[in-house]
Write a protein that holds these residues in place. Structure first.
Motif, PDB file in Angstrom:
ATOM      1  N   ARG A 148       0.825  -1.218   0.000  1.00 23.20           N
ATOM      2  CA  ARG A 148       0.000   0.000   0.000  1.00 23.20           C
ATOM      3  C   ARG A 148       0.857   1.266   0.000  1.00 23.20           C
ATOM      4  O   ARG A 148       0.367   2.343  -0.307  1.00 23.20           O
ATOM      5  CB  ARG A 148      -0.921   0.006   1.220  1.00 23.20           C
ATOM      6  CG  ARG A 148      -1.894  -1.165   1.256  1.00 23.20           C
ATOM      7  CD  ARG A 148      -2.715  -1.176   2.526  1.00 23.20           C
ATOM      8  NE  ARG A 148      -3.627  -2.313   2.576  1.00 23.20           N
ATOM      9  CZ  ARG A 148      -4.388  -2.607   3.613  1.00 23.20           C
ATOM     10  NH1 ARG A 148      -4.346  -1.844   4.703  1.00 23.20           N
ATOM     11  NH2 ARG A 148      -5.192  -3.651   3.589  1.00 23.20           N
ATOM     12  N   TRP A 149       2.117   1.110   0.392  1.00 22.91           N
ATOM     13  CA  TRP A 149       3.034   2.238   0.441  1.00 22.91           C
ATOM     14  C   TRP A 149       4.051   2.127  -0.695  1.00 22.91           C
ATOM     15  O   TRP A 149       4.418   1.028  -1.109  1.00 22.91           O
ATOM     16  CB  TRP A 149       3.788   2.259   1.762  1.00 22.91           C
ATOM     17  CG  TRP A 149       2.935   2.547   2.970  1.00 22.91           C
ATOM     18  CD1 TRP A 149       2.303   1.639   3.769  1.00 22.91           C
ATOM     19  CD2 TRP A 149       2.627   3.831   3.519  1.00 22.91           C
ATOM     20  NE1 TRP A 149       1.631   2.278   4.781  1.00 22.91           N
ATOM     21  CE2 TRP A 149       1.810   3.620   4.644  1.00 22.91           C
ATOM     22  CE3 TRP A 149       2.976   5.138   3.155  1.00 22.91           C
ATOM     23  CZ2 TRP A 149       1.329   4.666   5.430  1.00 22.91           C
ATOM     24  CZ3 TRP A 149       2.503   6.180   3.937  1.00 22.91           C
ATOM     25  CH2 TRP A 149       1.685   5.942   5.063  1.00 22.91           C
ATOM     26  N   VAL A 162       4.550  12.344  -7.910  1.00 22.27           N
ATOM     27  CA  VAL A 162       3.749  12.247  -6.684  1.00 22.27           C
ATOM     28  C   VAL A 162       2.273  12.100  -7.019  1.00 22.27           C
ATOM     29  O   VAL A 162       1.573  11.233  -6.473  1.00 22.27           O
ATOM     30  CB  VAL A 162       3.975  13.481  -5.794  1.00 22.27           C
ATOM     31  CG1 VAL A 162       2.960  13.515  -4.652  1.00 22.27           C
ATOM     32  CG2 VAL A 162       5.387  13.484  -5.229  1.00 22.27           C
ATOM     33  N   SER A 163       1.805  12.934  -7.942  1.00 20.31           N
ATOM     34  CA  SER A 163       0.401  12.894  -8.335  1.00 20.31           C
ATOM     35  C   SER A 163       0.024  11.541  -8.926  1.00 20.31           C
ATOM     36  O   SER A 163      -1.025  10.970  -8.600  1.00 20.31           O
ATOM     37  CB  SER A 163       0.115  14.011  -9.344  1.00 20.31           C
ATOM     38  OG  SER A 163      -1.233  13.967  -9.784  1.00 20.31           O
ATOM     39  N   ASN A 166       0.032   8.629  -6.261  1.00 12.92           N
ATOM     40  CA  ASN A 166      -1.192   8.715  -5.465  1.00 12.92           C
ATOM     41  C   ASN A 166      -2.412   8.259  -6.268  1.00 12.92           C
ATOM     42  O   ASN A 166      -3.284   7.554  -5.747  1.00 12.92           O
ATOM     43  CB  ASN A 166      -1.414  10.141  -4.972  1.00 12.92           C
ATOM     44  CG  ASN A 166      -0.407  10.579  -3.929  1.00 12.92           C
ATOM     45  OD1 ASN A 166      -0.151  11.769  -3.752  1.00 12.92           O
ATOM     46  ND2 ASN A 166       0.195   9.639  -3.219  1.00 12.92           N
ATOM     47  N   ARG A 167      -2.464   8.637  -7.539  1.00 14.22           N
ATOM     48  CA  ARG A 167      -3.595   8.236  -8.394  1.00 14.22           C
ATOM     49  C   ARG A 167      -3.661   6.723  -8.536  1.00 14.22           C
ATOM     50  O   ARG A 167      -4.749   6.138  -8.615  1.00 14.22           O
ATOM     51  CB  ARG A 167      -3.465   8.883  -9.780  1.00 14.22           C
ATOM     52  CG  ARG A 167      -4.714   8.704 -10.665  1.00 14.22           C
ATOM     53  CD  ARG A 167      -4.408   8.916 -12.121  1.00 14.22           C
ATOM     54  NE  ARG A 167      -3.493   7.911 -12.647  1.00 14.22           N
ATOM     55  CZ  ARG A 167      -3.861   6.667 -12.967  1.00 14.22           C
ATOM     56  NH1 ARG A 167      -5.111   6.286 -12.813  1.00 14.22           N
ATOM     57  NH2 ARG A 167      -2.970   5.822 -13.445  1.00 14.22           N
ATOM     58  N   TYR A 170      -1.344   4.422  -4.158  1.00 16.92           N
ATOM     59  CA  TYR A 170      -0.276   4.206  -3.181  1.00 16.92           C
ATOM     60  C   TYR A 170      -0.009   5.478  -2.385  1.00 16.92           C
ATOM     61  O   TYR A 170      -0.052   6.587  -2.925  1.00 16.92           O
ATOM     62  CB  TYR A 170       1.012   3.762  -3.873  1.00 16.92           C
ATOM     63  CG  TYR A 170       0.865   2.433  -4.572  1.00 16.92           C
ATOM     64  CD1 TYR A 170       1.019   1.233  -3.883  1.00 16.92           C
ATOM     65  CD2 TYR A 170       0.536   2.382  -5.921  1.00 16.92           C
ATOM     66  CE1 TYR A 170       0.856   0.023  -4.519  1.00 16.92           C
ATOM     67  CE2 TYR A 170       0.370   1.165  -6.571  1.00 16.92           C
ATOM     68  CZ  TYR A 170       0.532  -0.005  -5.865  1.00 16.92           C
ATOM     69  OH  TYR A 170       0.353  -1.208  -6.498  1.00 16.92           O
ATOM     70  N   LYS A 171       0.299   5.288  -1.106  1.00 15.72           N
ATOM     71  CA  LYS A 171       0.746   6.390  -0.269  1.00 15.72           C
ATOM     72  C   LYS A 171       2.270   6.424  -0.315  1.00 15.72           C
ATOM     73  O   LYS A 171       2.919   5.373  -0.312  1.00 15.72           O
ATOM     74  CB  LYS A 171       0.256   6.192   1.164  1.00 15.72           C
ATOM     75  CG  LYS A 171      -1.252   6.233   1.300  1.00 15.72           C
ATOM     76  CD  LYS A 171      -1.707   5.988   2.722  1.00 15.72           C
ATOM     77  CE  LYS A 171      -1.585   4.518   3.102  1.00 15.72           C
ATOM     78  NZ  LYS A 171      -2.190   4.234   4.439  1.00 15.72           N
ATOM     79  N   ILE A 172       2.820   7.622  -0.384  1.00 16.25           N
ATOM     80  CA  ILE A 172       4.276   7.765  -0.461  1.00 16.25           C
ATOM     81  C   ILE A 172       4.864   7.781   0.948  1.00 16.25           C
ATOM     82  O   ILE A 172       4.437   8.550   1.807  1.00 16.25           O
ATOM     83  CB  ILE A 172       4.664   9.030  -1.237  1.00 16.25           C
ATOM     84  CG1 ILE A 172       4.261   8.879  -2.709  1.00 16.25           C
ATOM     85  CG2 ILE A 172       6.166   9.290  -1.127  1.00 16.25           C
ATOM     86  CD1 ILE A 172       4.532  10.081  -3.554  1.00 16.25           C
ATOM     87  N   GLN A 242       2.632  14.459   6.498  1.00 17.27           N
ATOM     88  CA  GLN A 242       3.790  15.147   5.930  1.00 17.27           C
ATOM     89  C   GLN A 242       4.167  16.316   6.820  1.00 17.27           C
ATOM     90  O   GLN A 242       3.310  16.988   7.397  1.00 17.27           O
ATOM     91  CB  GLN A 242       3.489  15.631   4.513  1.00 17.27           C
ATOM     92  CG  GLN A 242       4.715  16.105   3.760  1.00 17.27           C
ATOM     93  CD  GLN A 242       4.476  16.226   2.263  1.00 17.27           C
ATOM     94  OE1 GLN A 242       3.528  15.660   1.738  1.00 17.27           O
ATOM     95  NE2 GLN A 242       5.319  16.966   1.594  1.00 17.27           N
TER      96      GLN A 242
END
Length: 249
Positions: A148-149, A162-163, A166-167, A170-172, A242
């Motif tokens: 998931r990450w 990043v965009s 996330n789309r 996944y979480k960074i 963050q």
């Protein structure tokens, strides 16, 4: 005279400026900490990158002996090369959460010629998508869990990457304390770094360079942290937030 199919000069210039801006955009590290909850003081997270290279058996066996949980960010490249490491991790999924570090350890910056620490990034969005998705598929196939990450190679990102990450759902995974600087620090320096540990910190270190001082330095440092009352958790057990960009401790 205006010729059919030609674009106005200002539109051409706007496109060039946009391309130049993207090319000059500086990748950034994403810094995160655990979301603090009532009664959850002194919780911290240890994250270990397995980029390419080998399996740091000493480090992982230390964590197993001392029941210290960790989140491992593994690439497909590392998984393909370390079947024994996979077997050890799979035997201790009560301690270890395995998350996505990509297919081939390529930084999450997009554009021809772009590099991070000398490592070429992704030429386009499709290549980034493959890096993320193929890394995740390898983890599901070899470890049996669904990540998931995501943490990109070098842990630096541009806004477009990043965009898209996330789309894709996944979480960074950022961090707030860099313990071994890519497995380049000596034992004493690692110990000094981890002495700065605070409640909510997310530690980044490496488990793919057994010839480095990472295992020895982290072993001493983490024992000291346990004595100070710190409680280690995995990222699949917590939420992160963050934090403003700053010089890391």
């Amino acid at each position: 005279m205006k010729y059919p199919g030609t674009r106005p000069l200002f539109a051409v210039m706007l496109g060039l400026c946009s391309s130049l801006a993207m090319a000059q955009e500086k990748p950034v590290e994403i810094h995160t900490r655990l979301v603090q909850q009532a009664g959850a003081d002194k919780k911290v997270a240890l994250t270990l990158d397995a980029c390419s290279g080998k399996f740091d058996d000493d480090l992982i066996e230390f964590l197993i002996r001392n029941r210290i949980p960790a989140t491992i960010f593994a690439t497909k490249k590392w998984l393909d090369s370390n079947p024994y490491g996979i077997s050890v991790i799979k035997a201790h999924l009560d301690l270890f959460d395995v998350e996505d570090h990509g297919e081939n350890h390529i930084p999450a910056v997009i554009g021809a010629g772009r590099k991070v620490y000398g490592i070429p990034g992704q030429p386009d969005l499709l290549h980034l998508q493959r890096e993320v998705s193929e890394g995740a598929k390898a983890i599901t196939r070899m470890i049996g869990v669904t990540p998931r990450w995501y943490r990109g190679a070098t842990a630096e990102y541009d806004a477009q990457a990043v965009s898209e990450i996330n789309r894709m759902g996944y979480k960074i995974a950022g961090f707030s304390l860099n313990a071994d600087a890519g497995a380049t620090l000596r034992k004493a320096a690692i110990i000094e770094k981890v002495k700065r540990l605070k409640s909510g910190d997310v530690i980044i270190a490496h488990m793919n360079k057994p010839a480095s001082d990472s295992a020895e330095g982290l072993s001493s440092a983490l024992i000291n942290s346990l004595k100070q009352g710190f409680i280690f958790v995995r990222l699949d057990q917590v939420d992160m937030e963050q934090i403003p960009d700053r010089r890391l401790r």
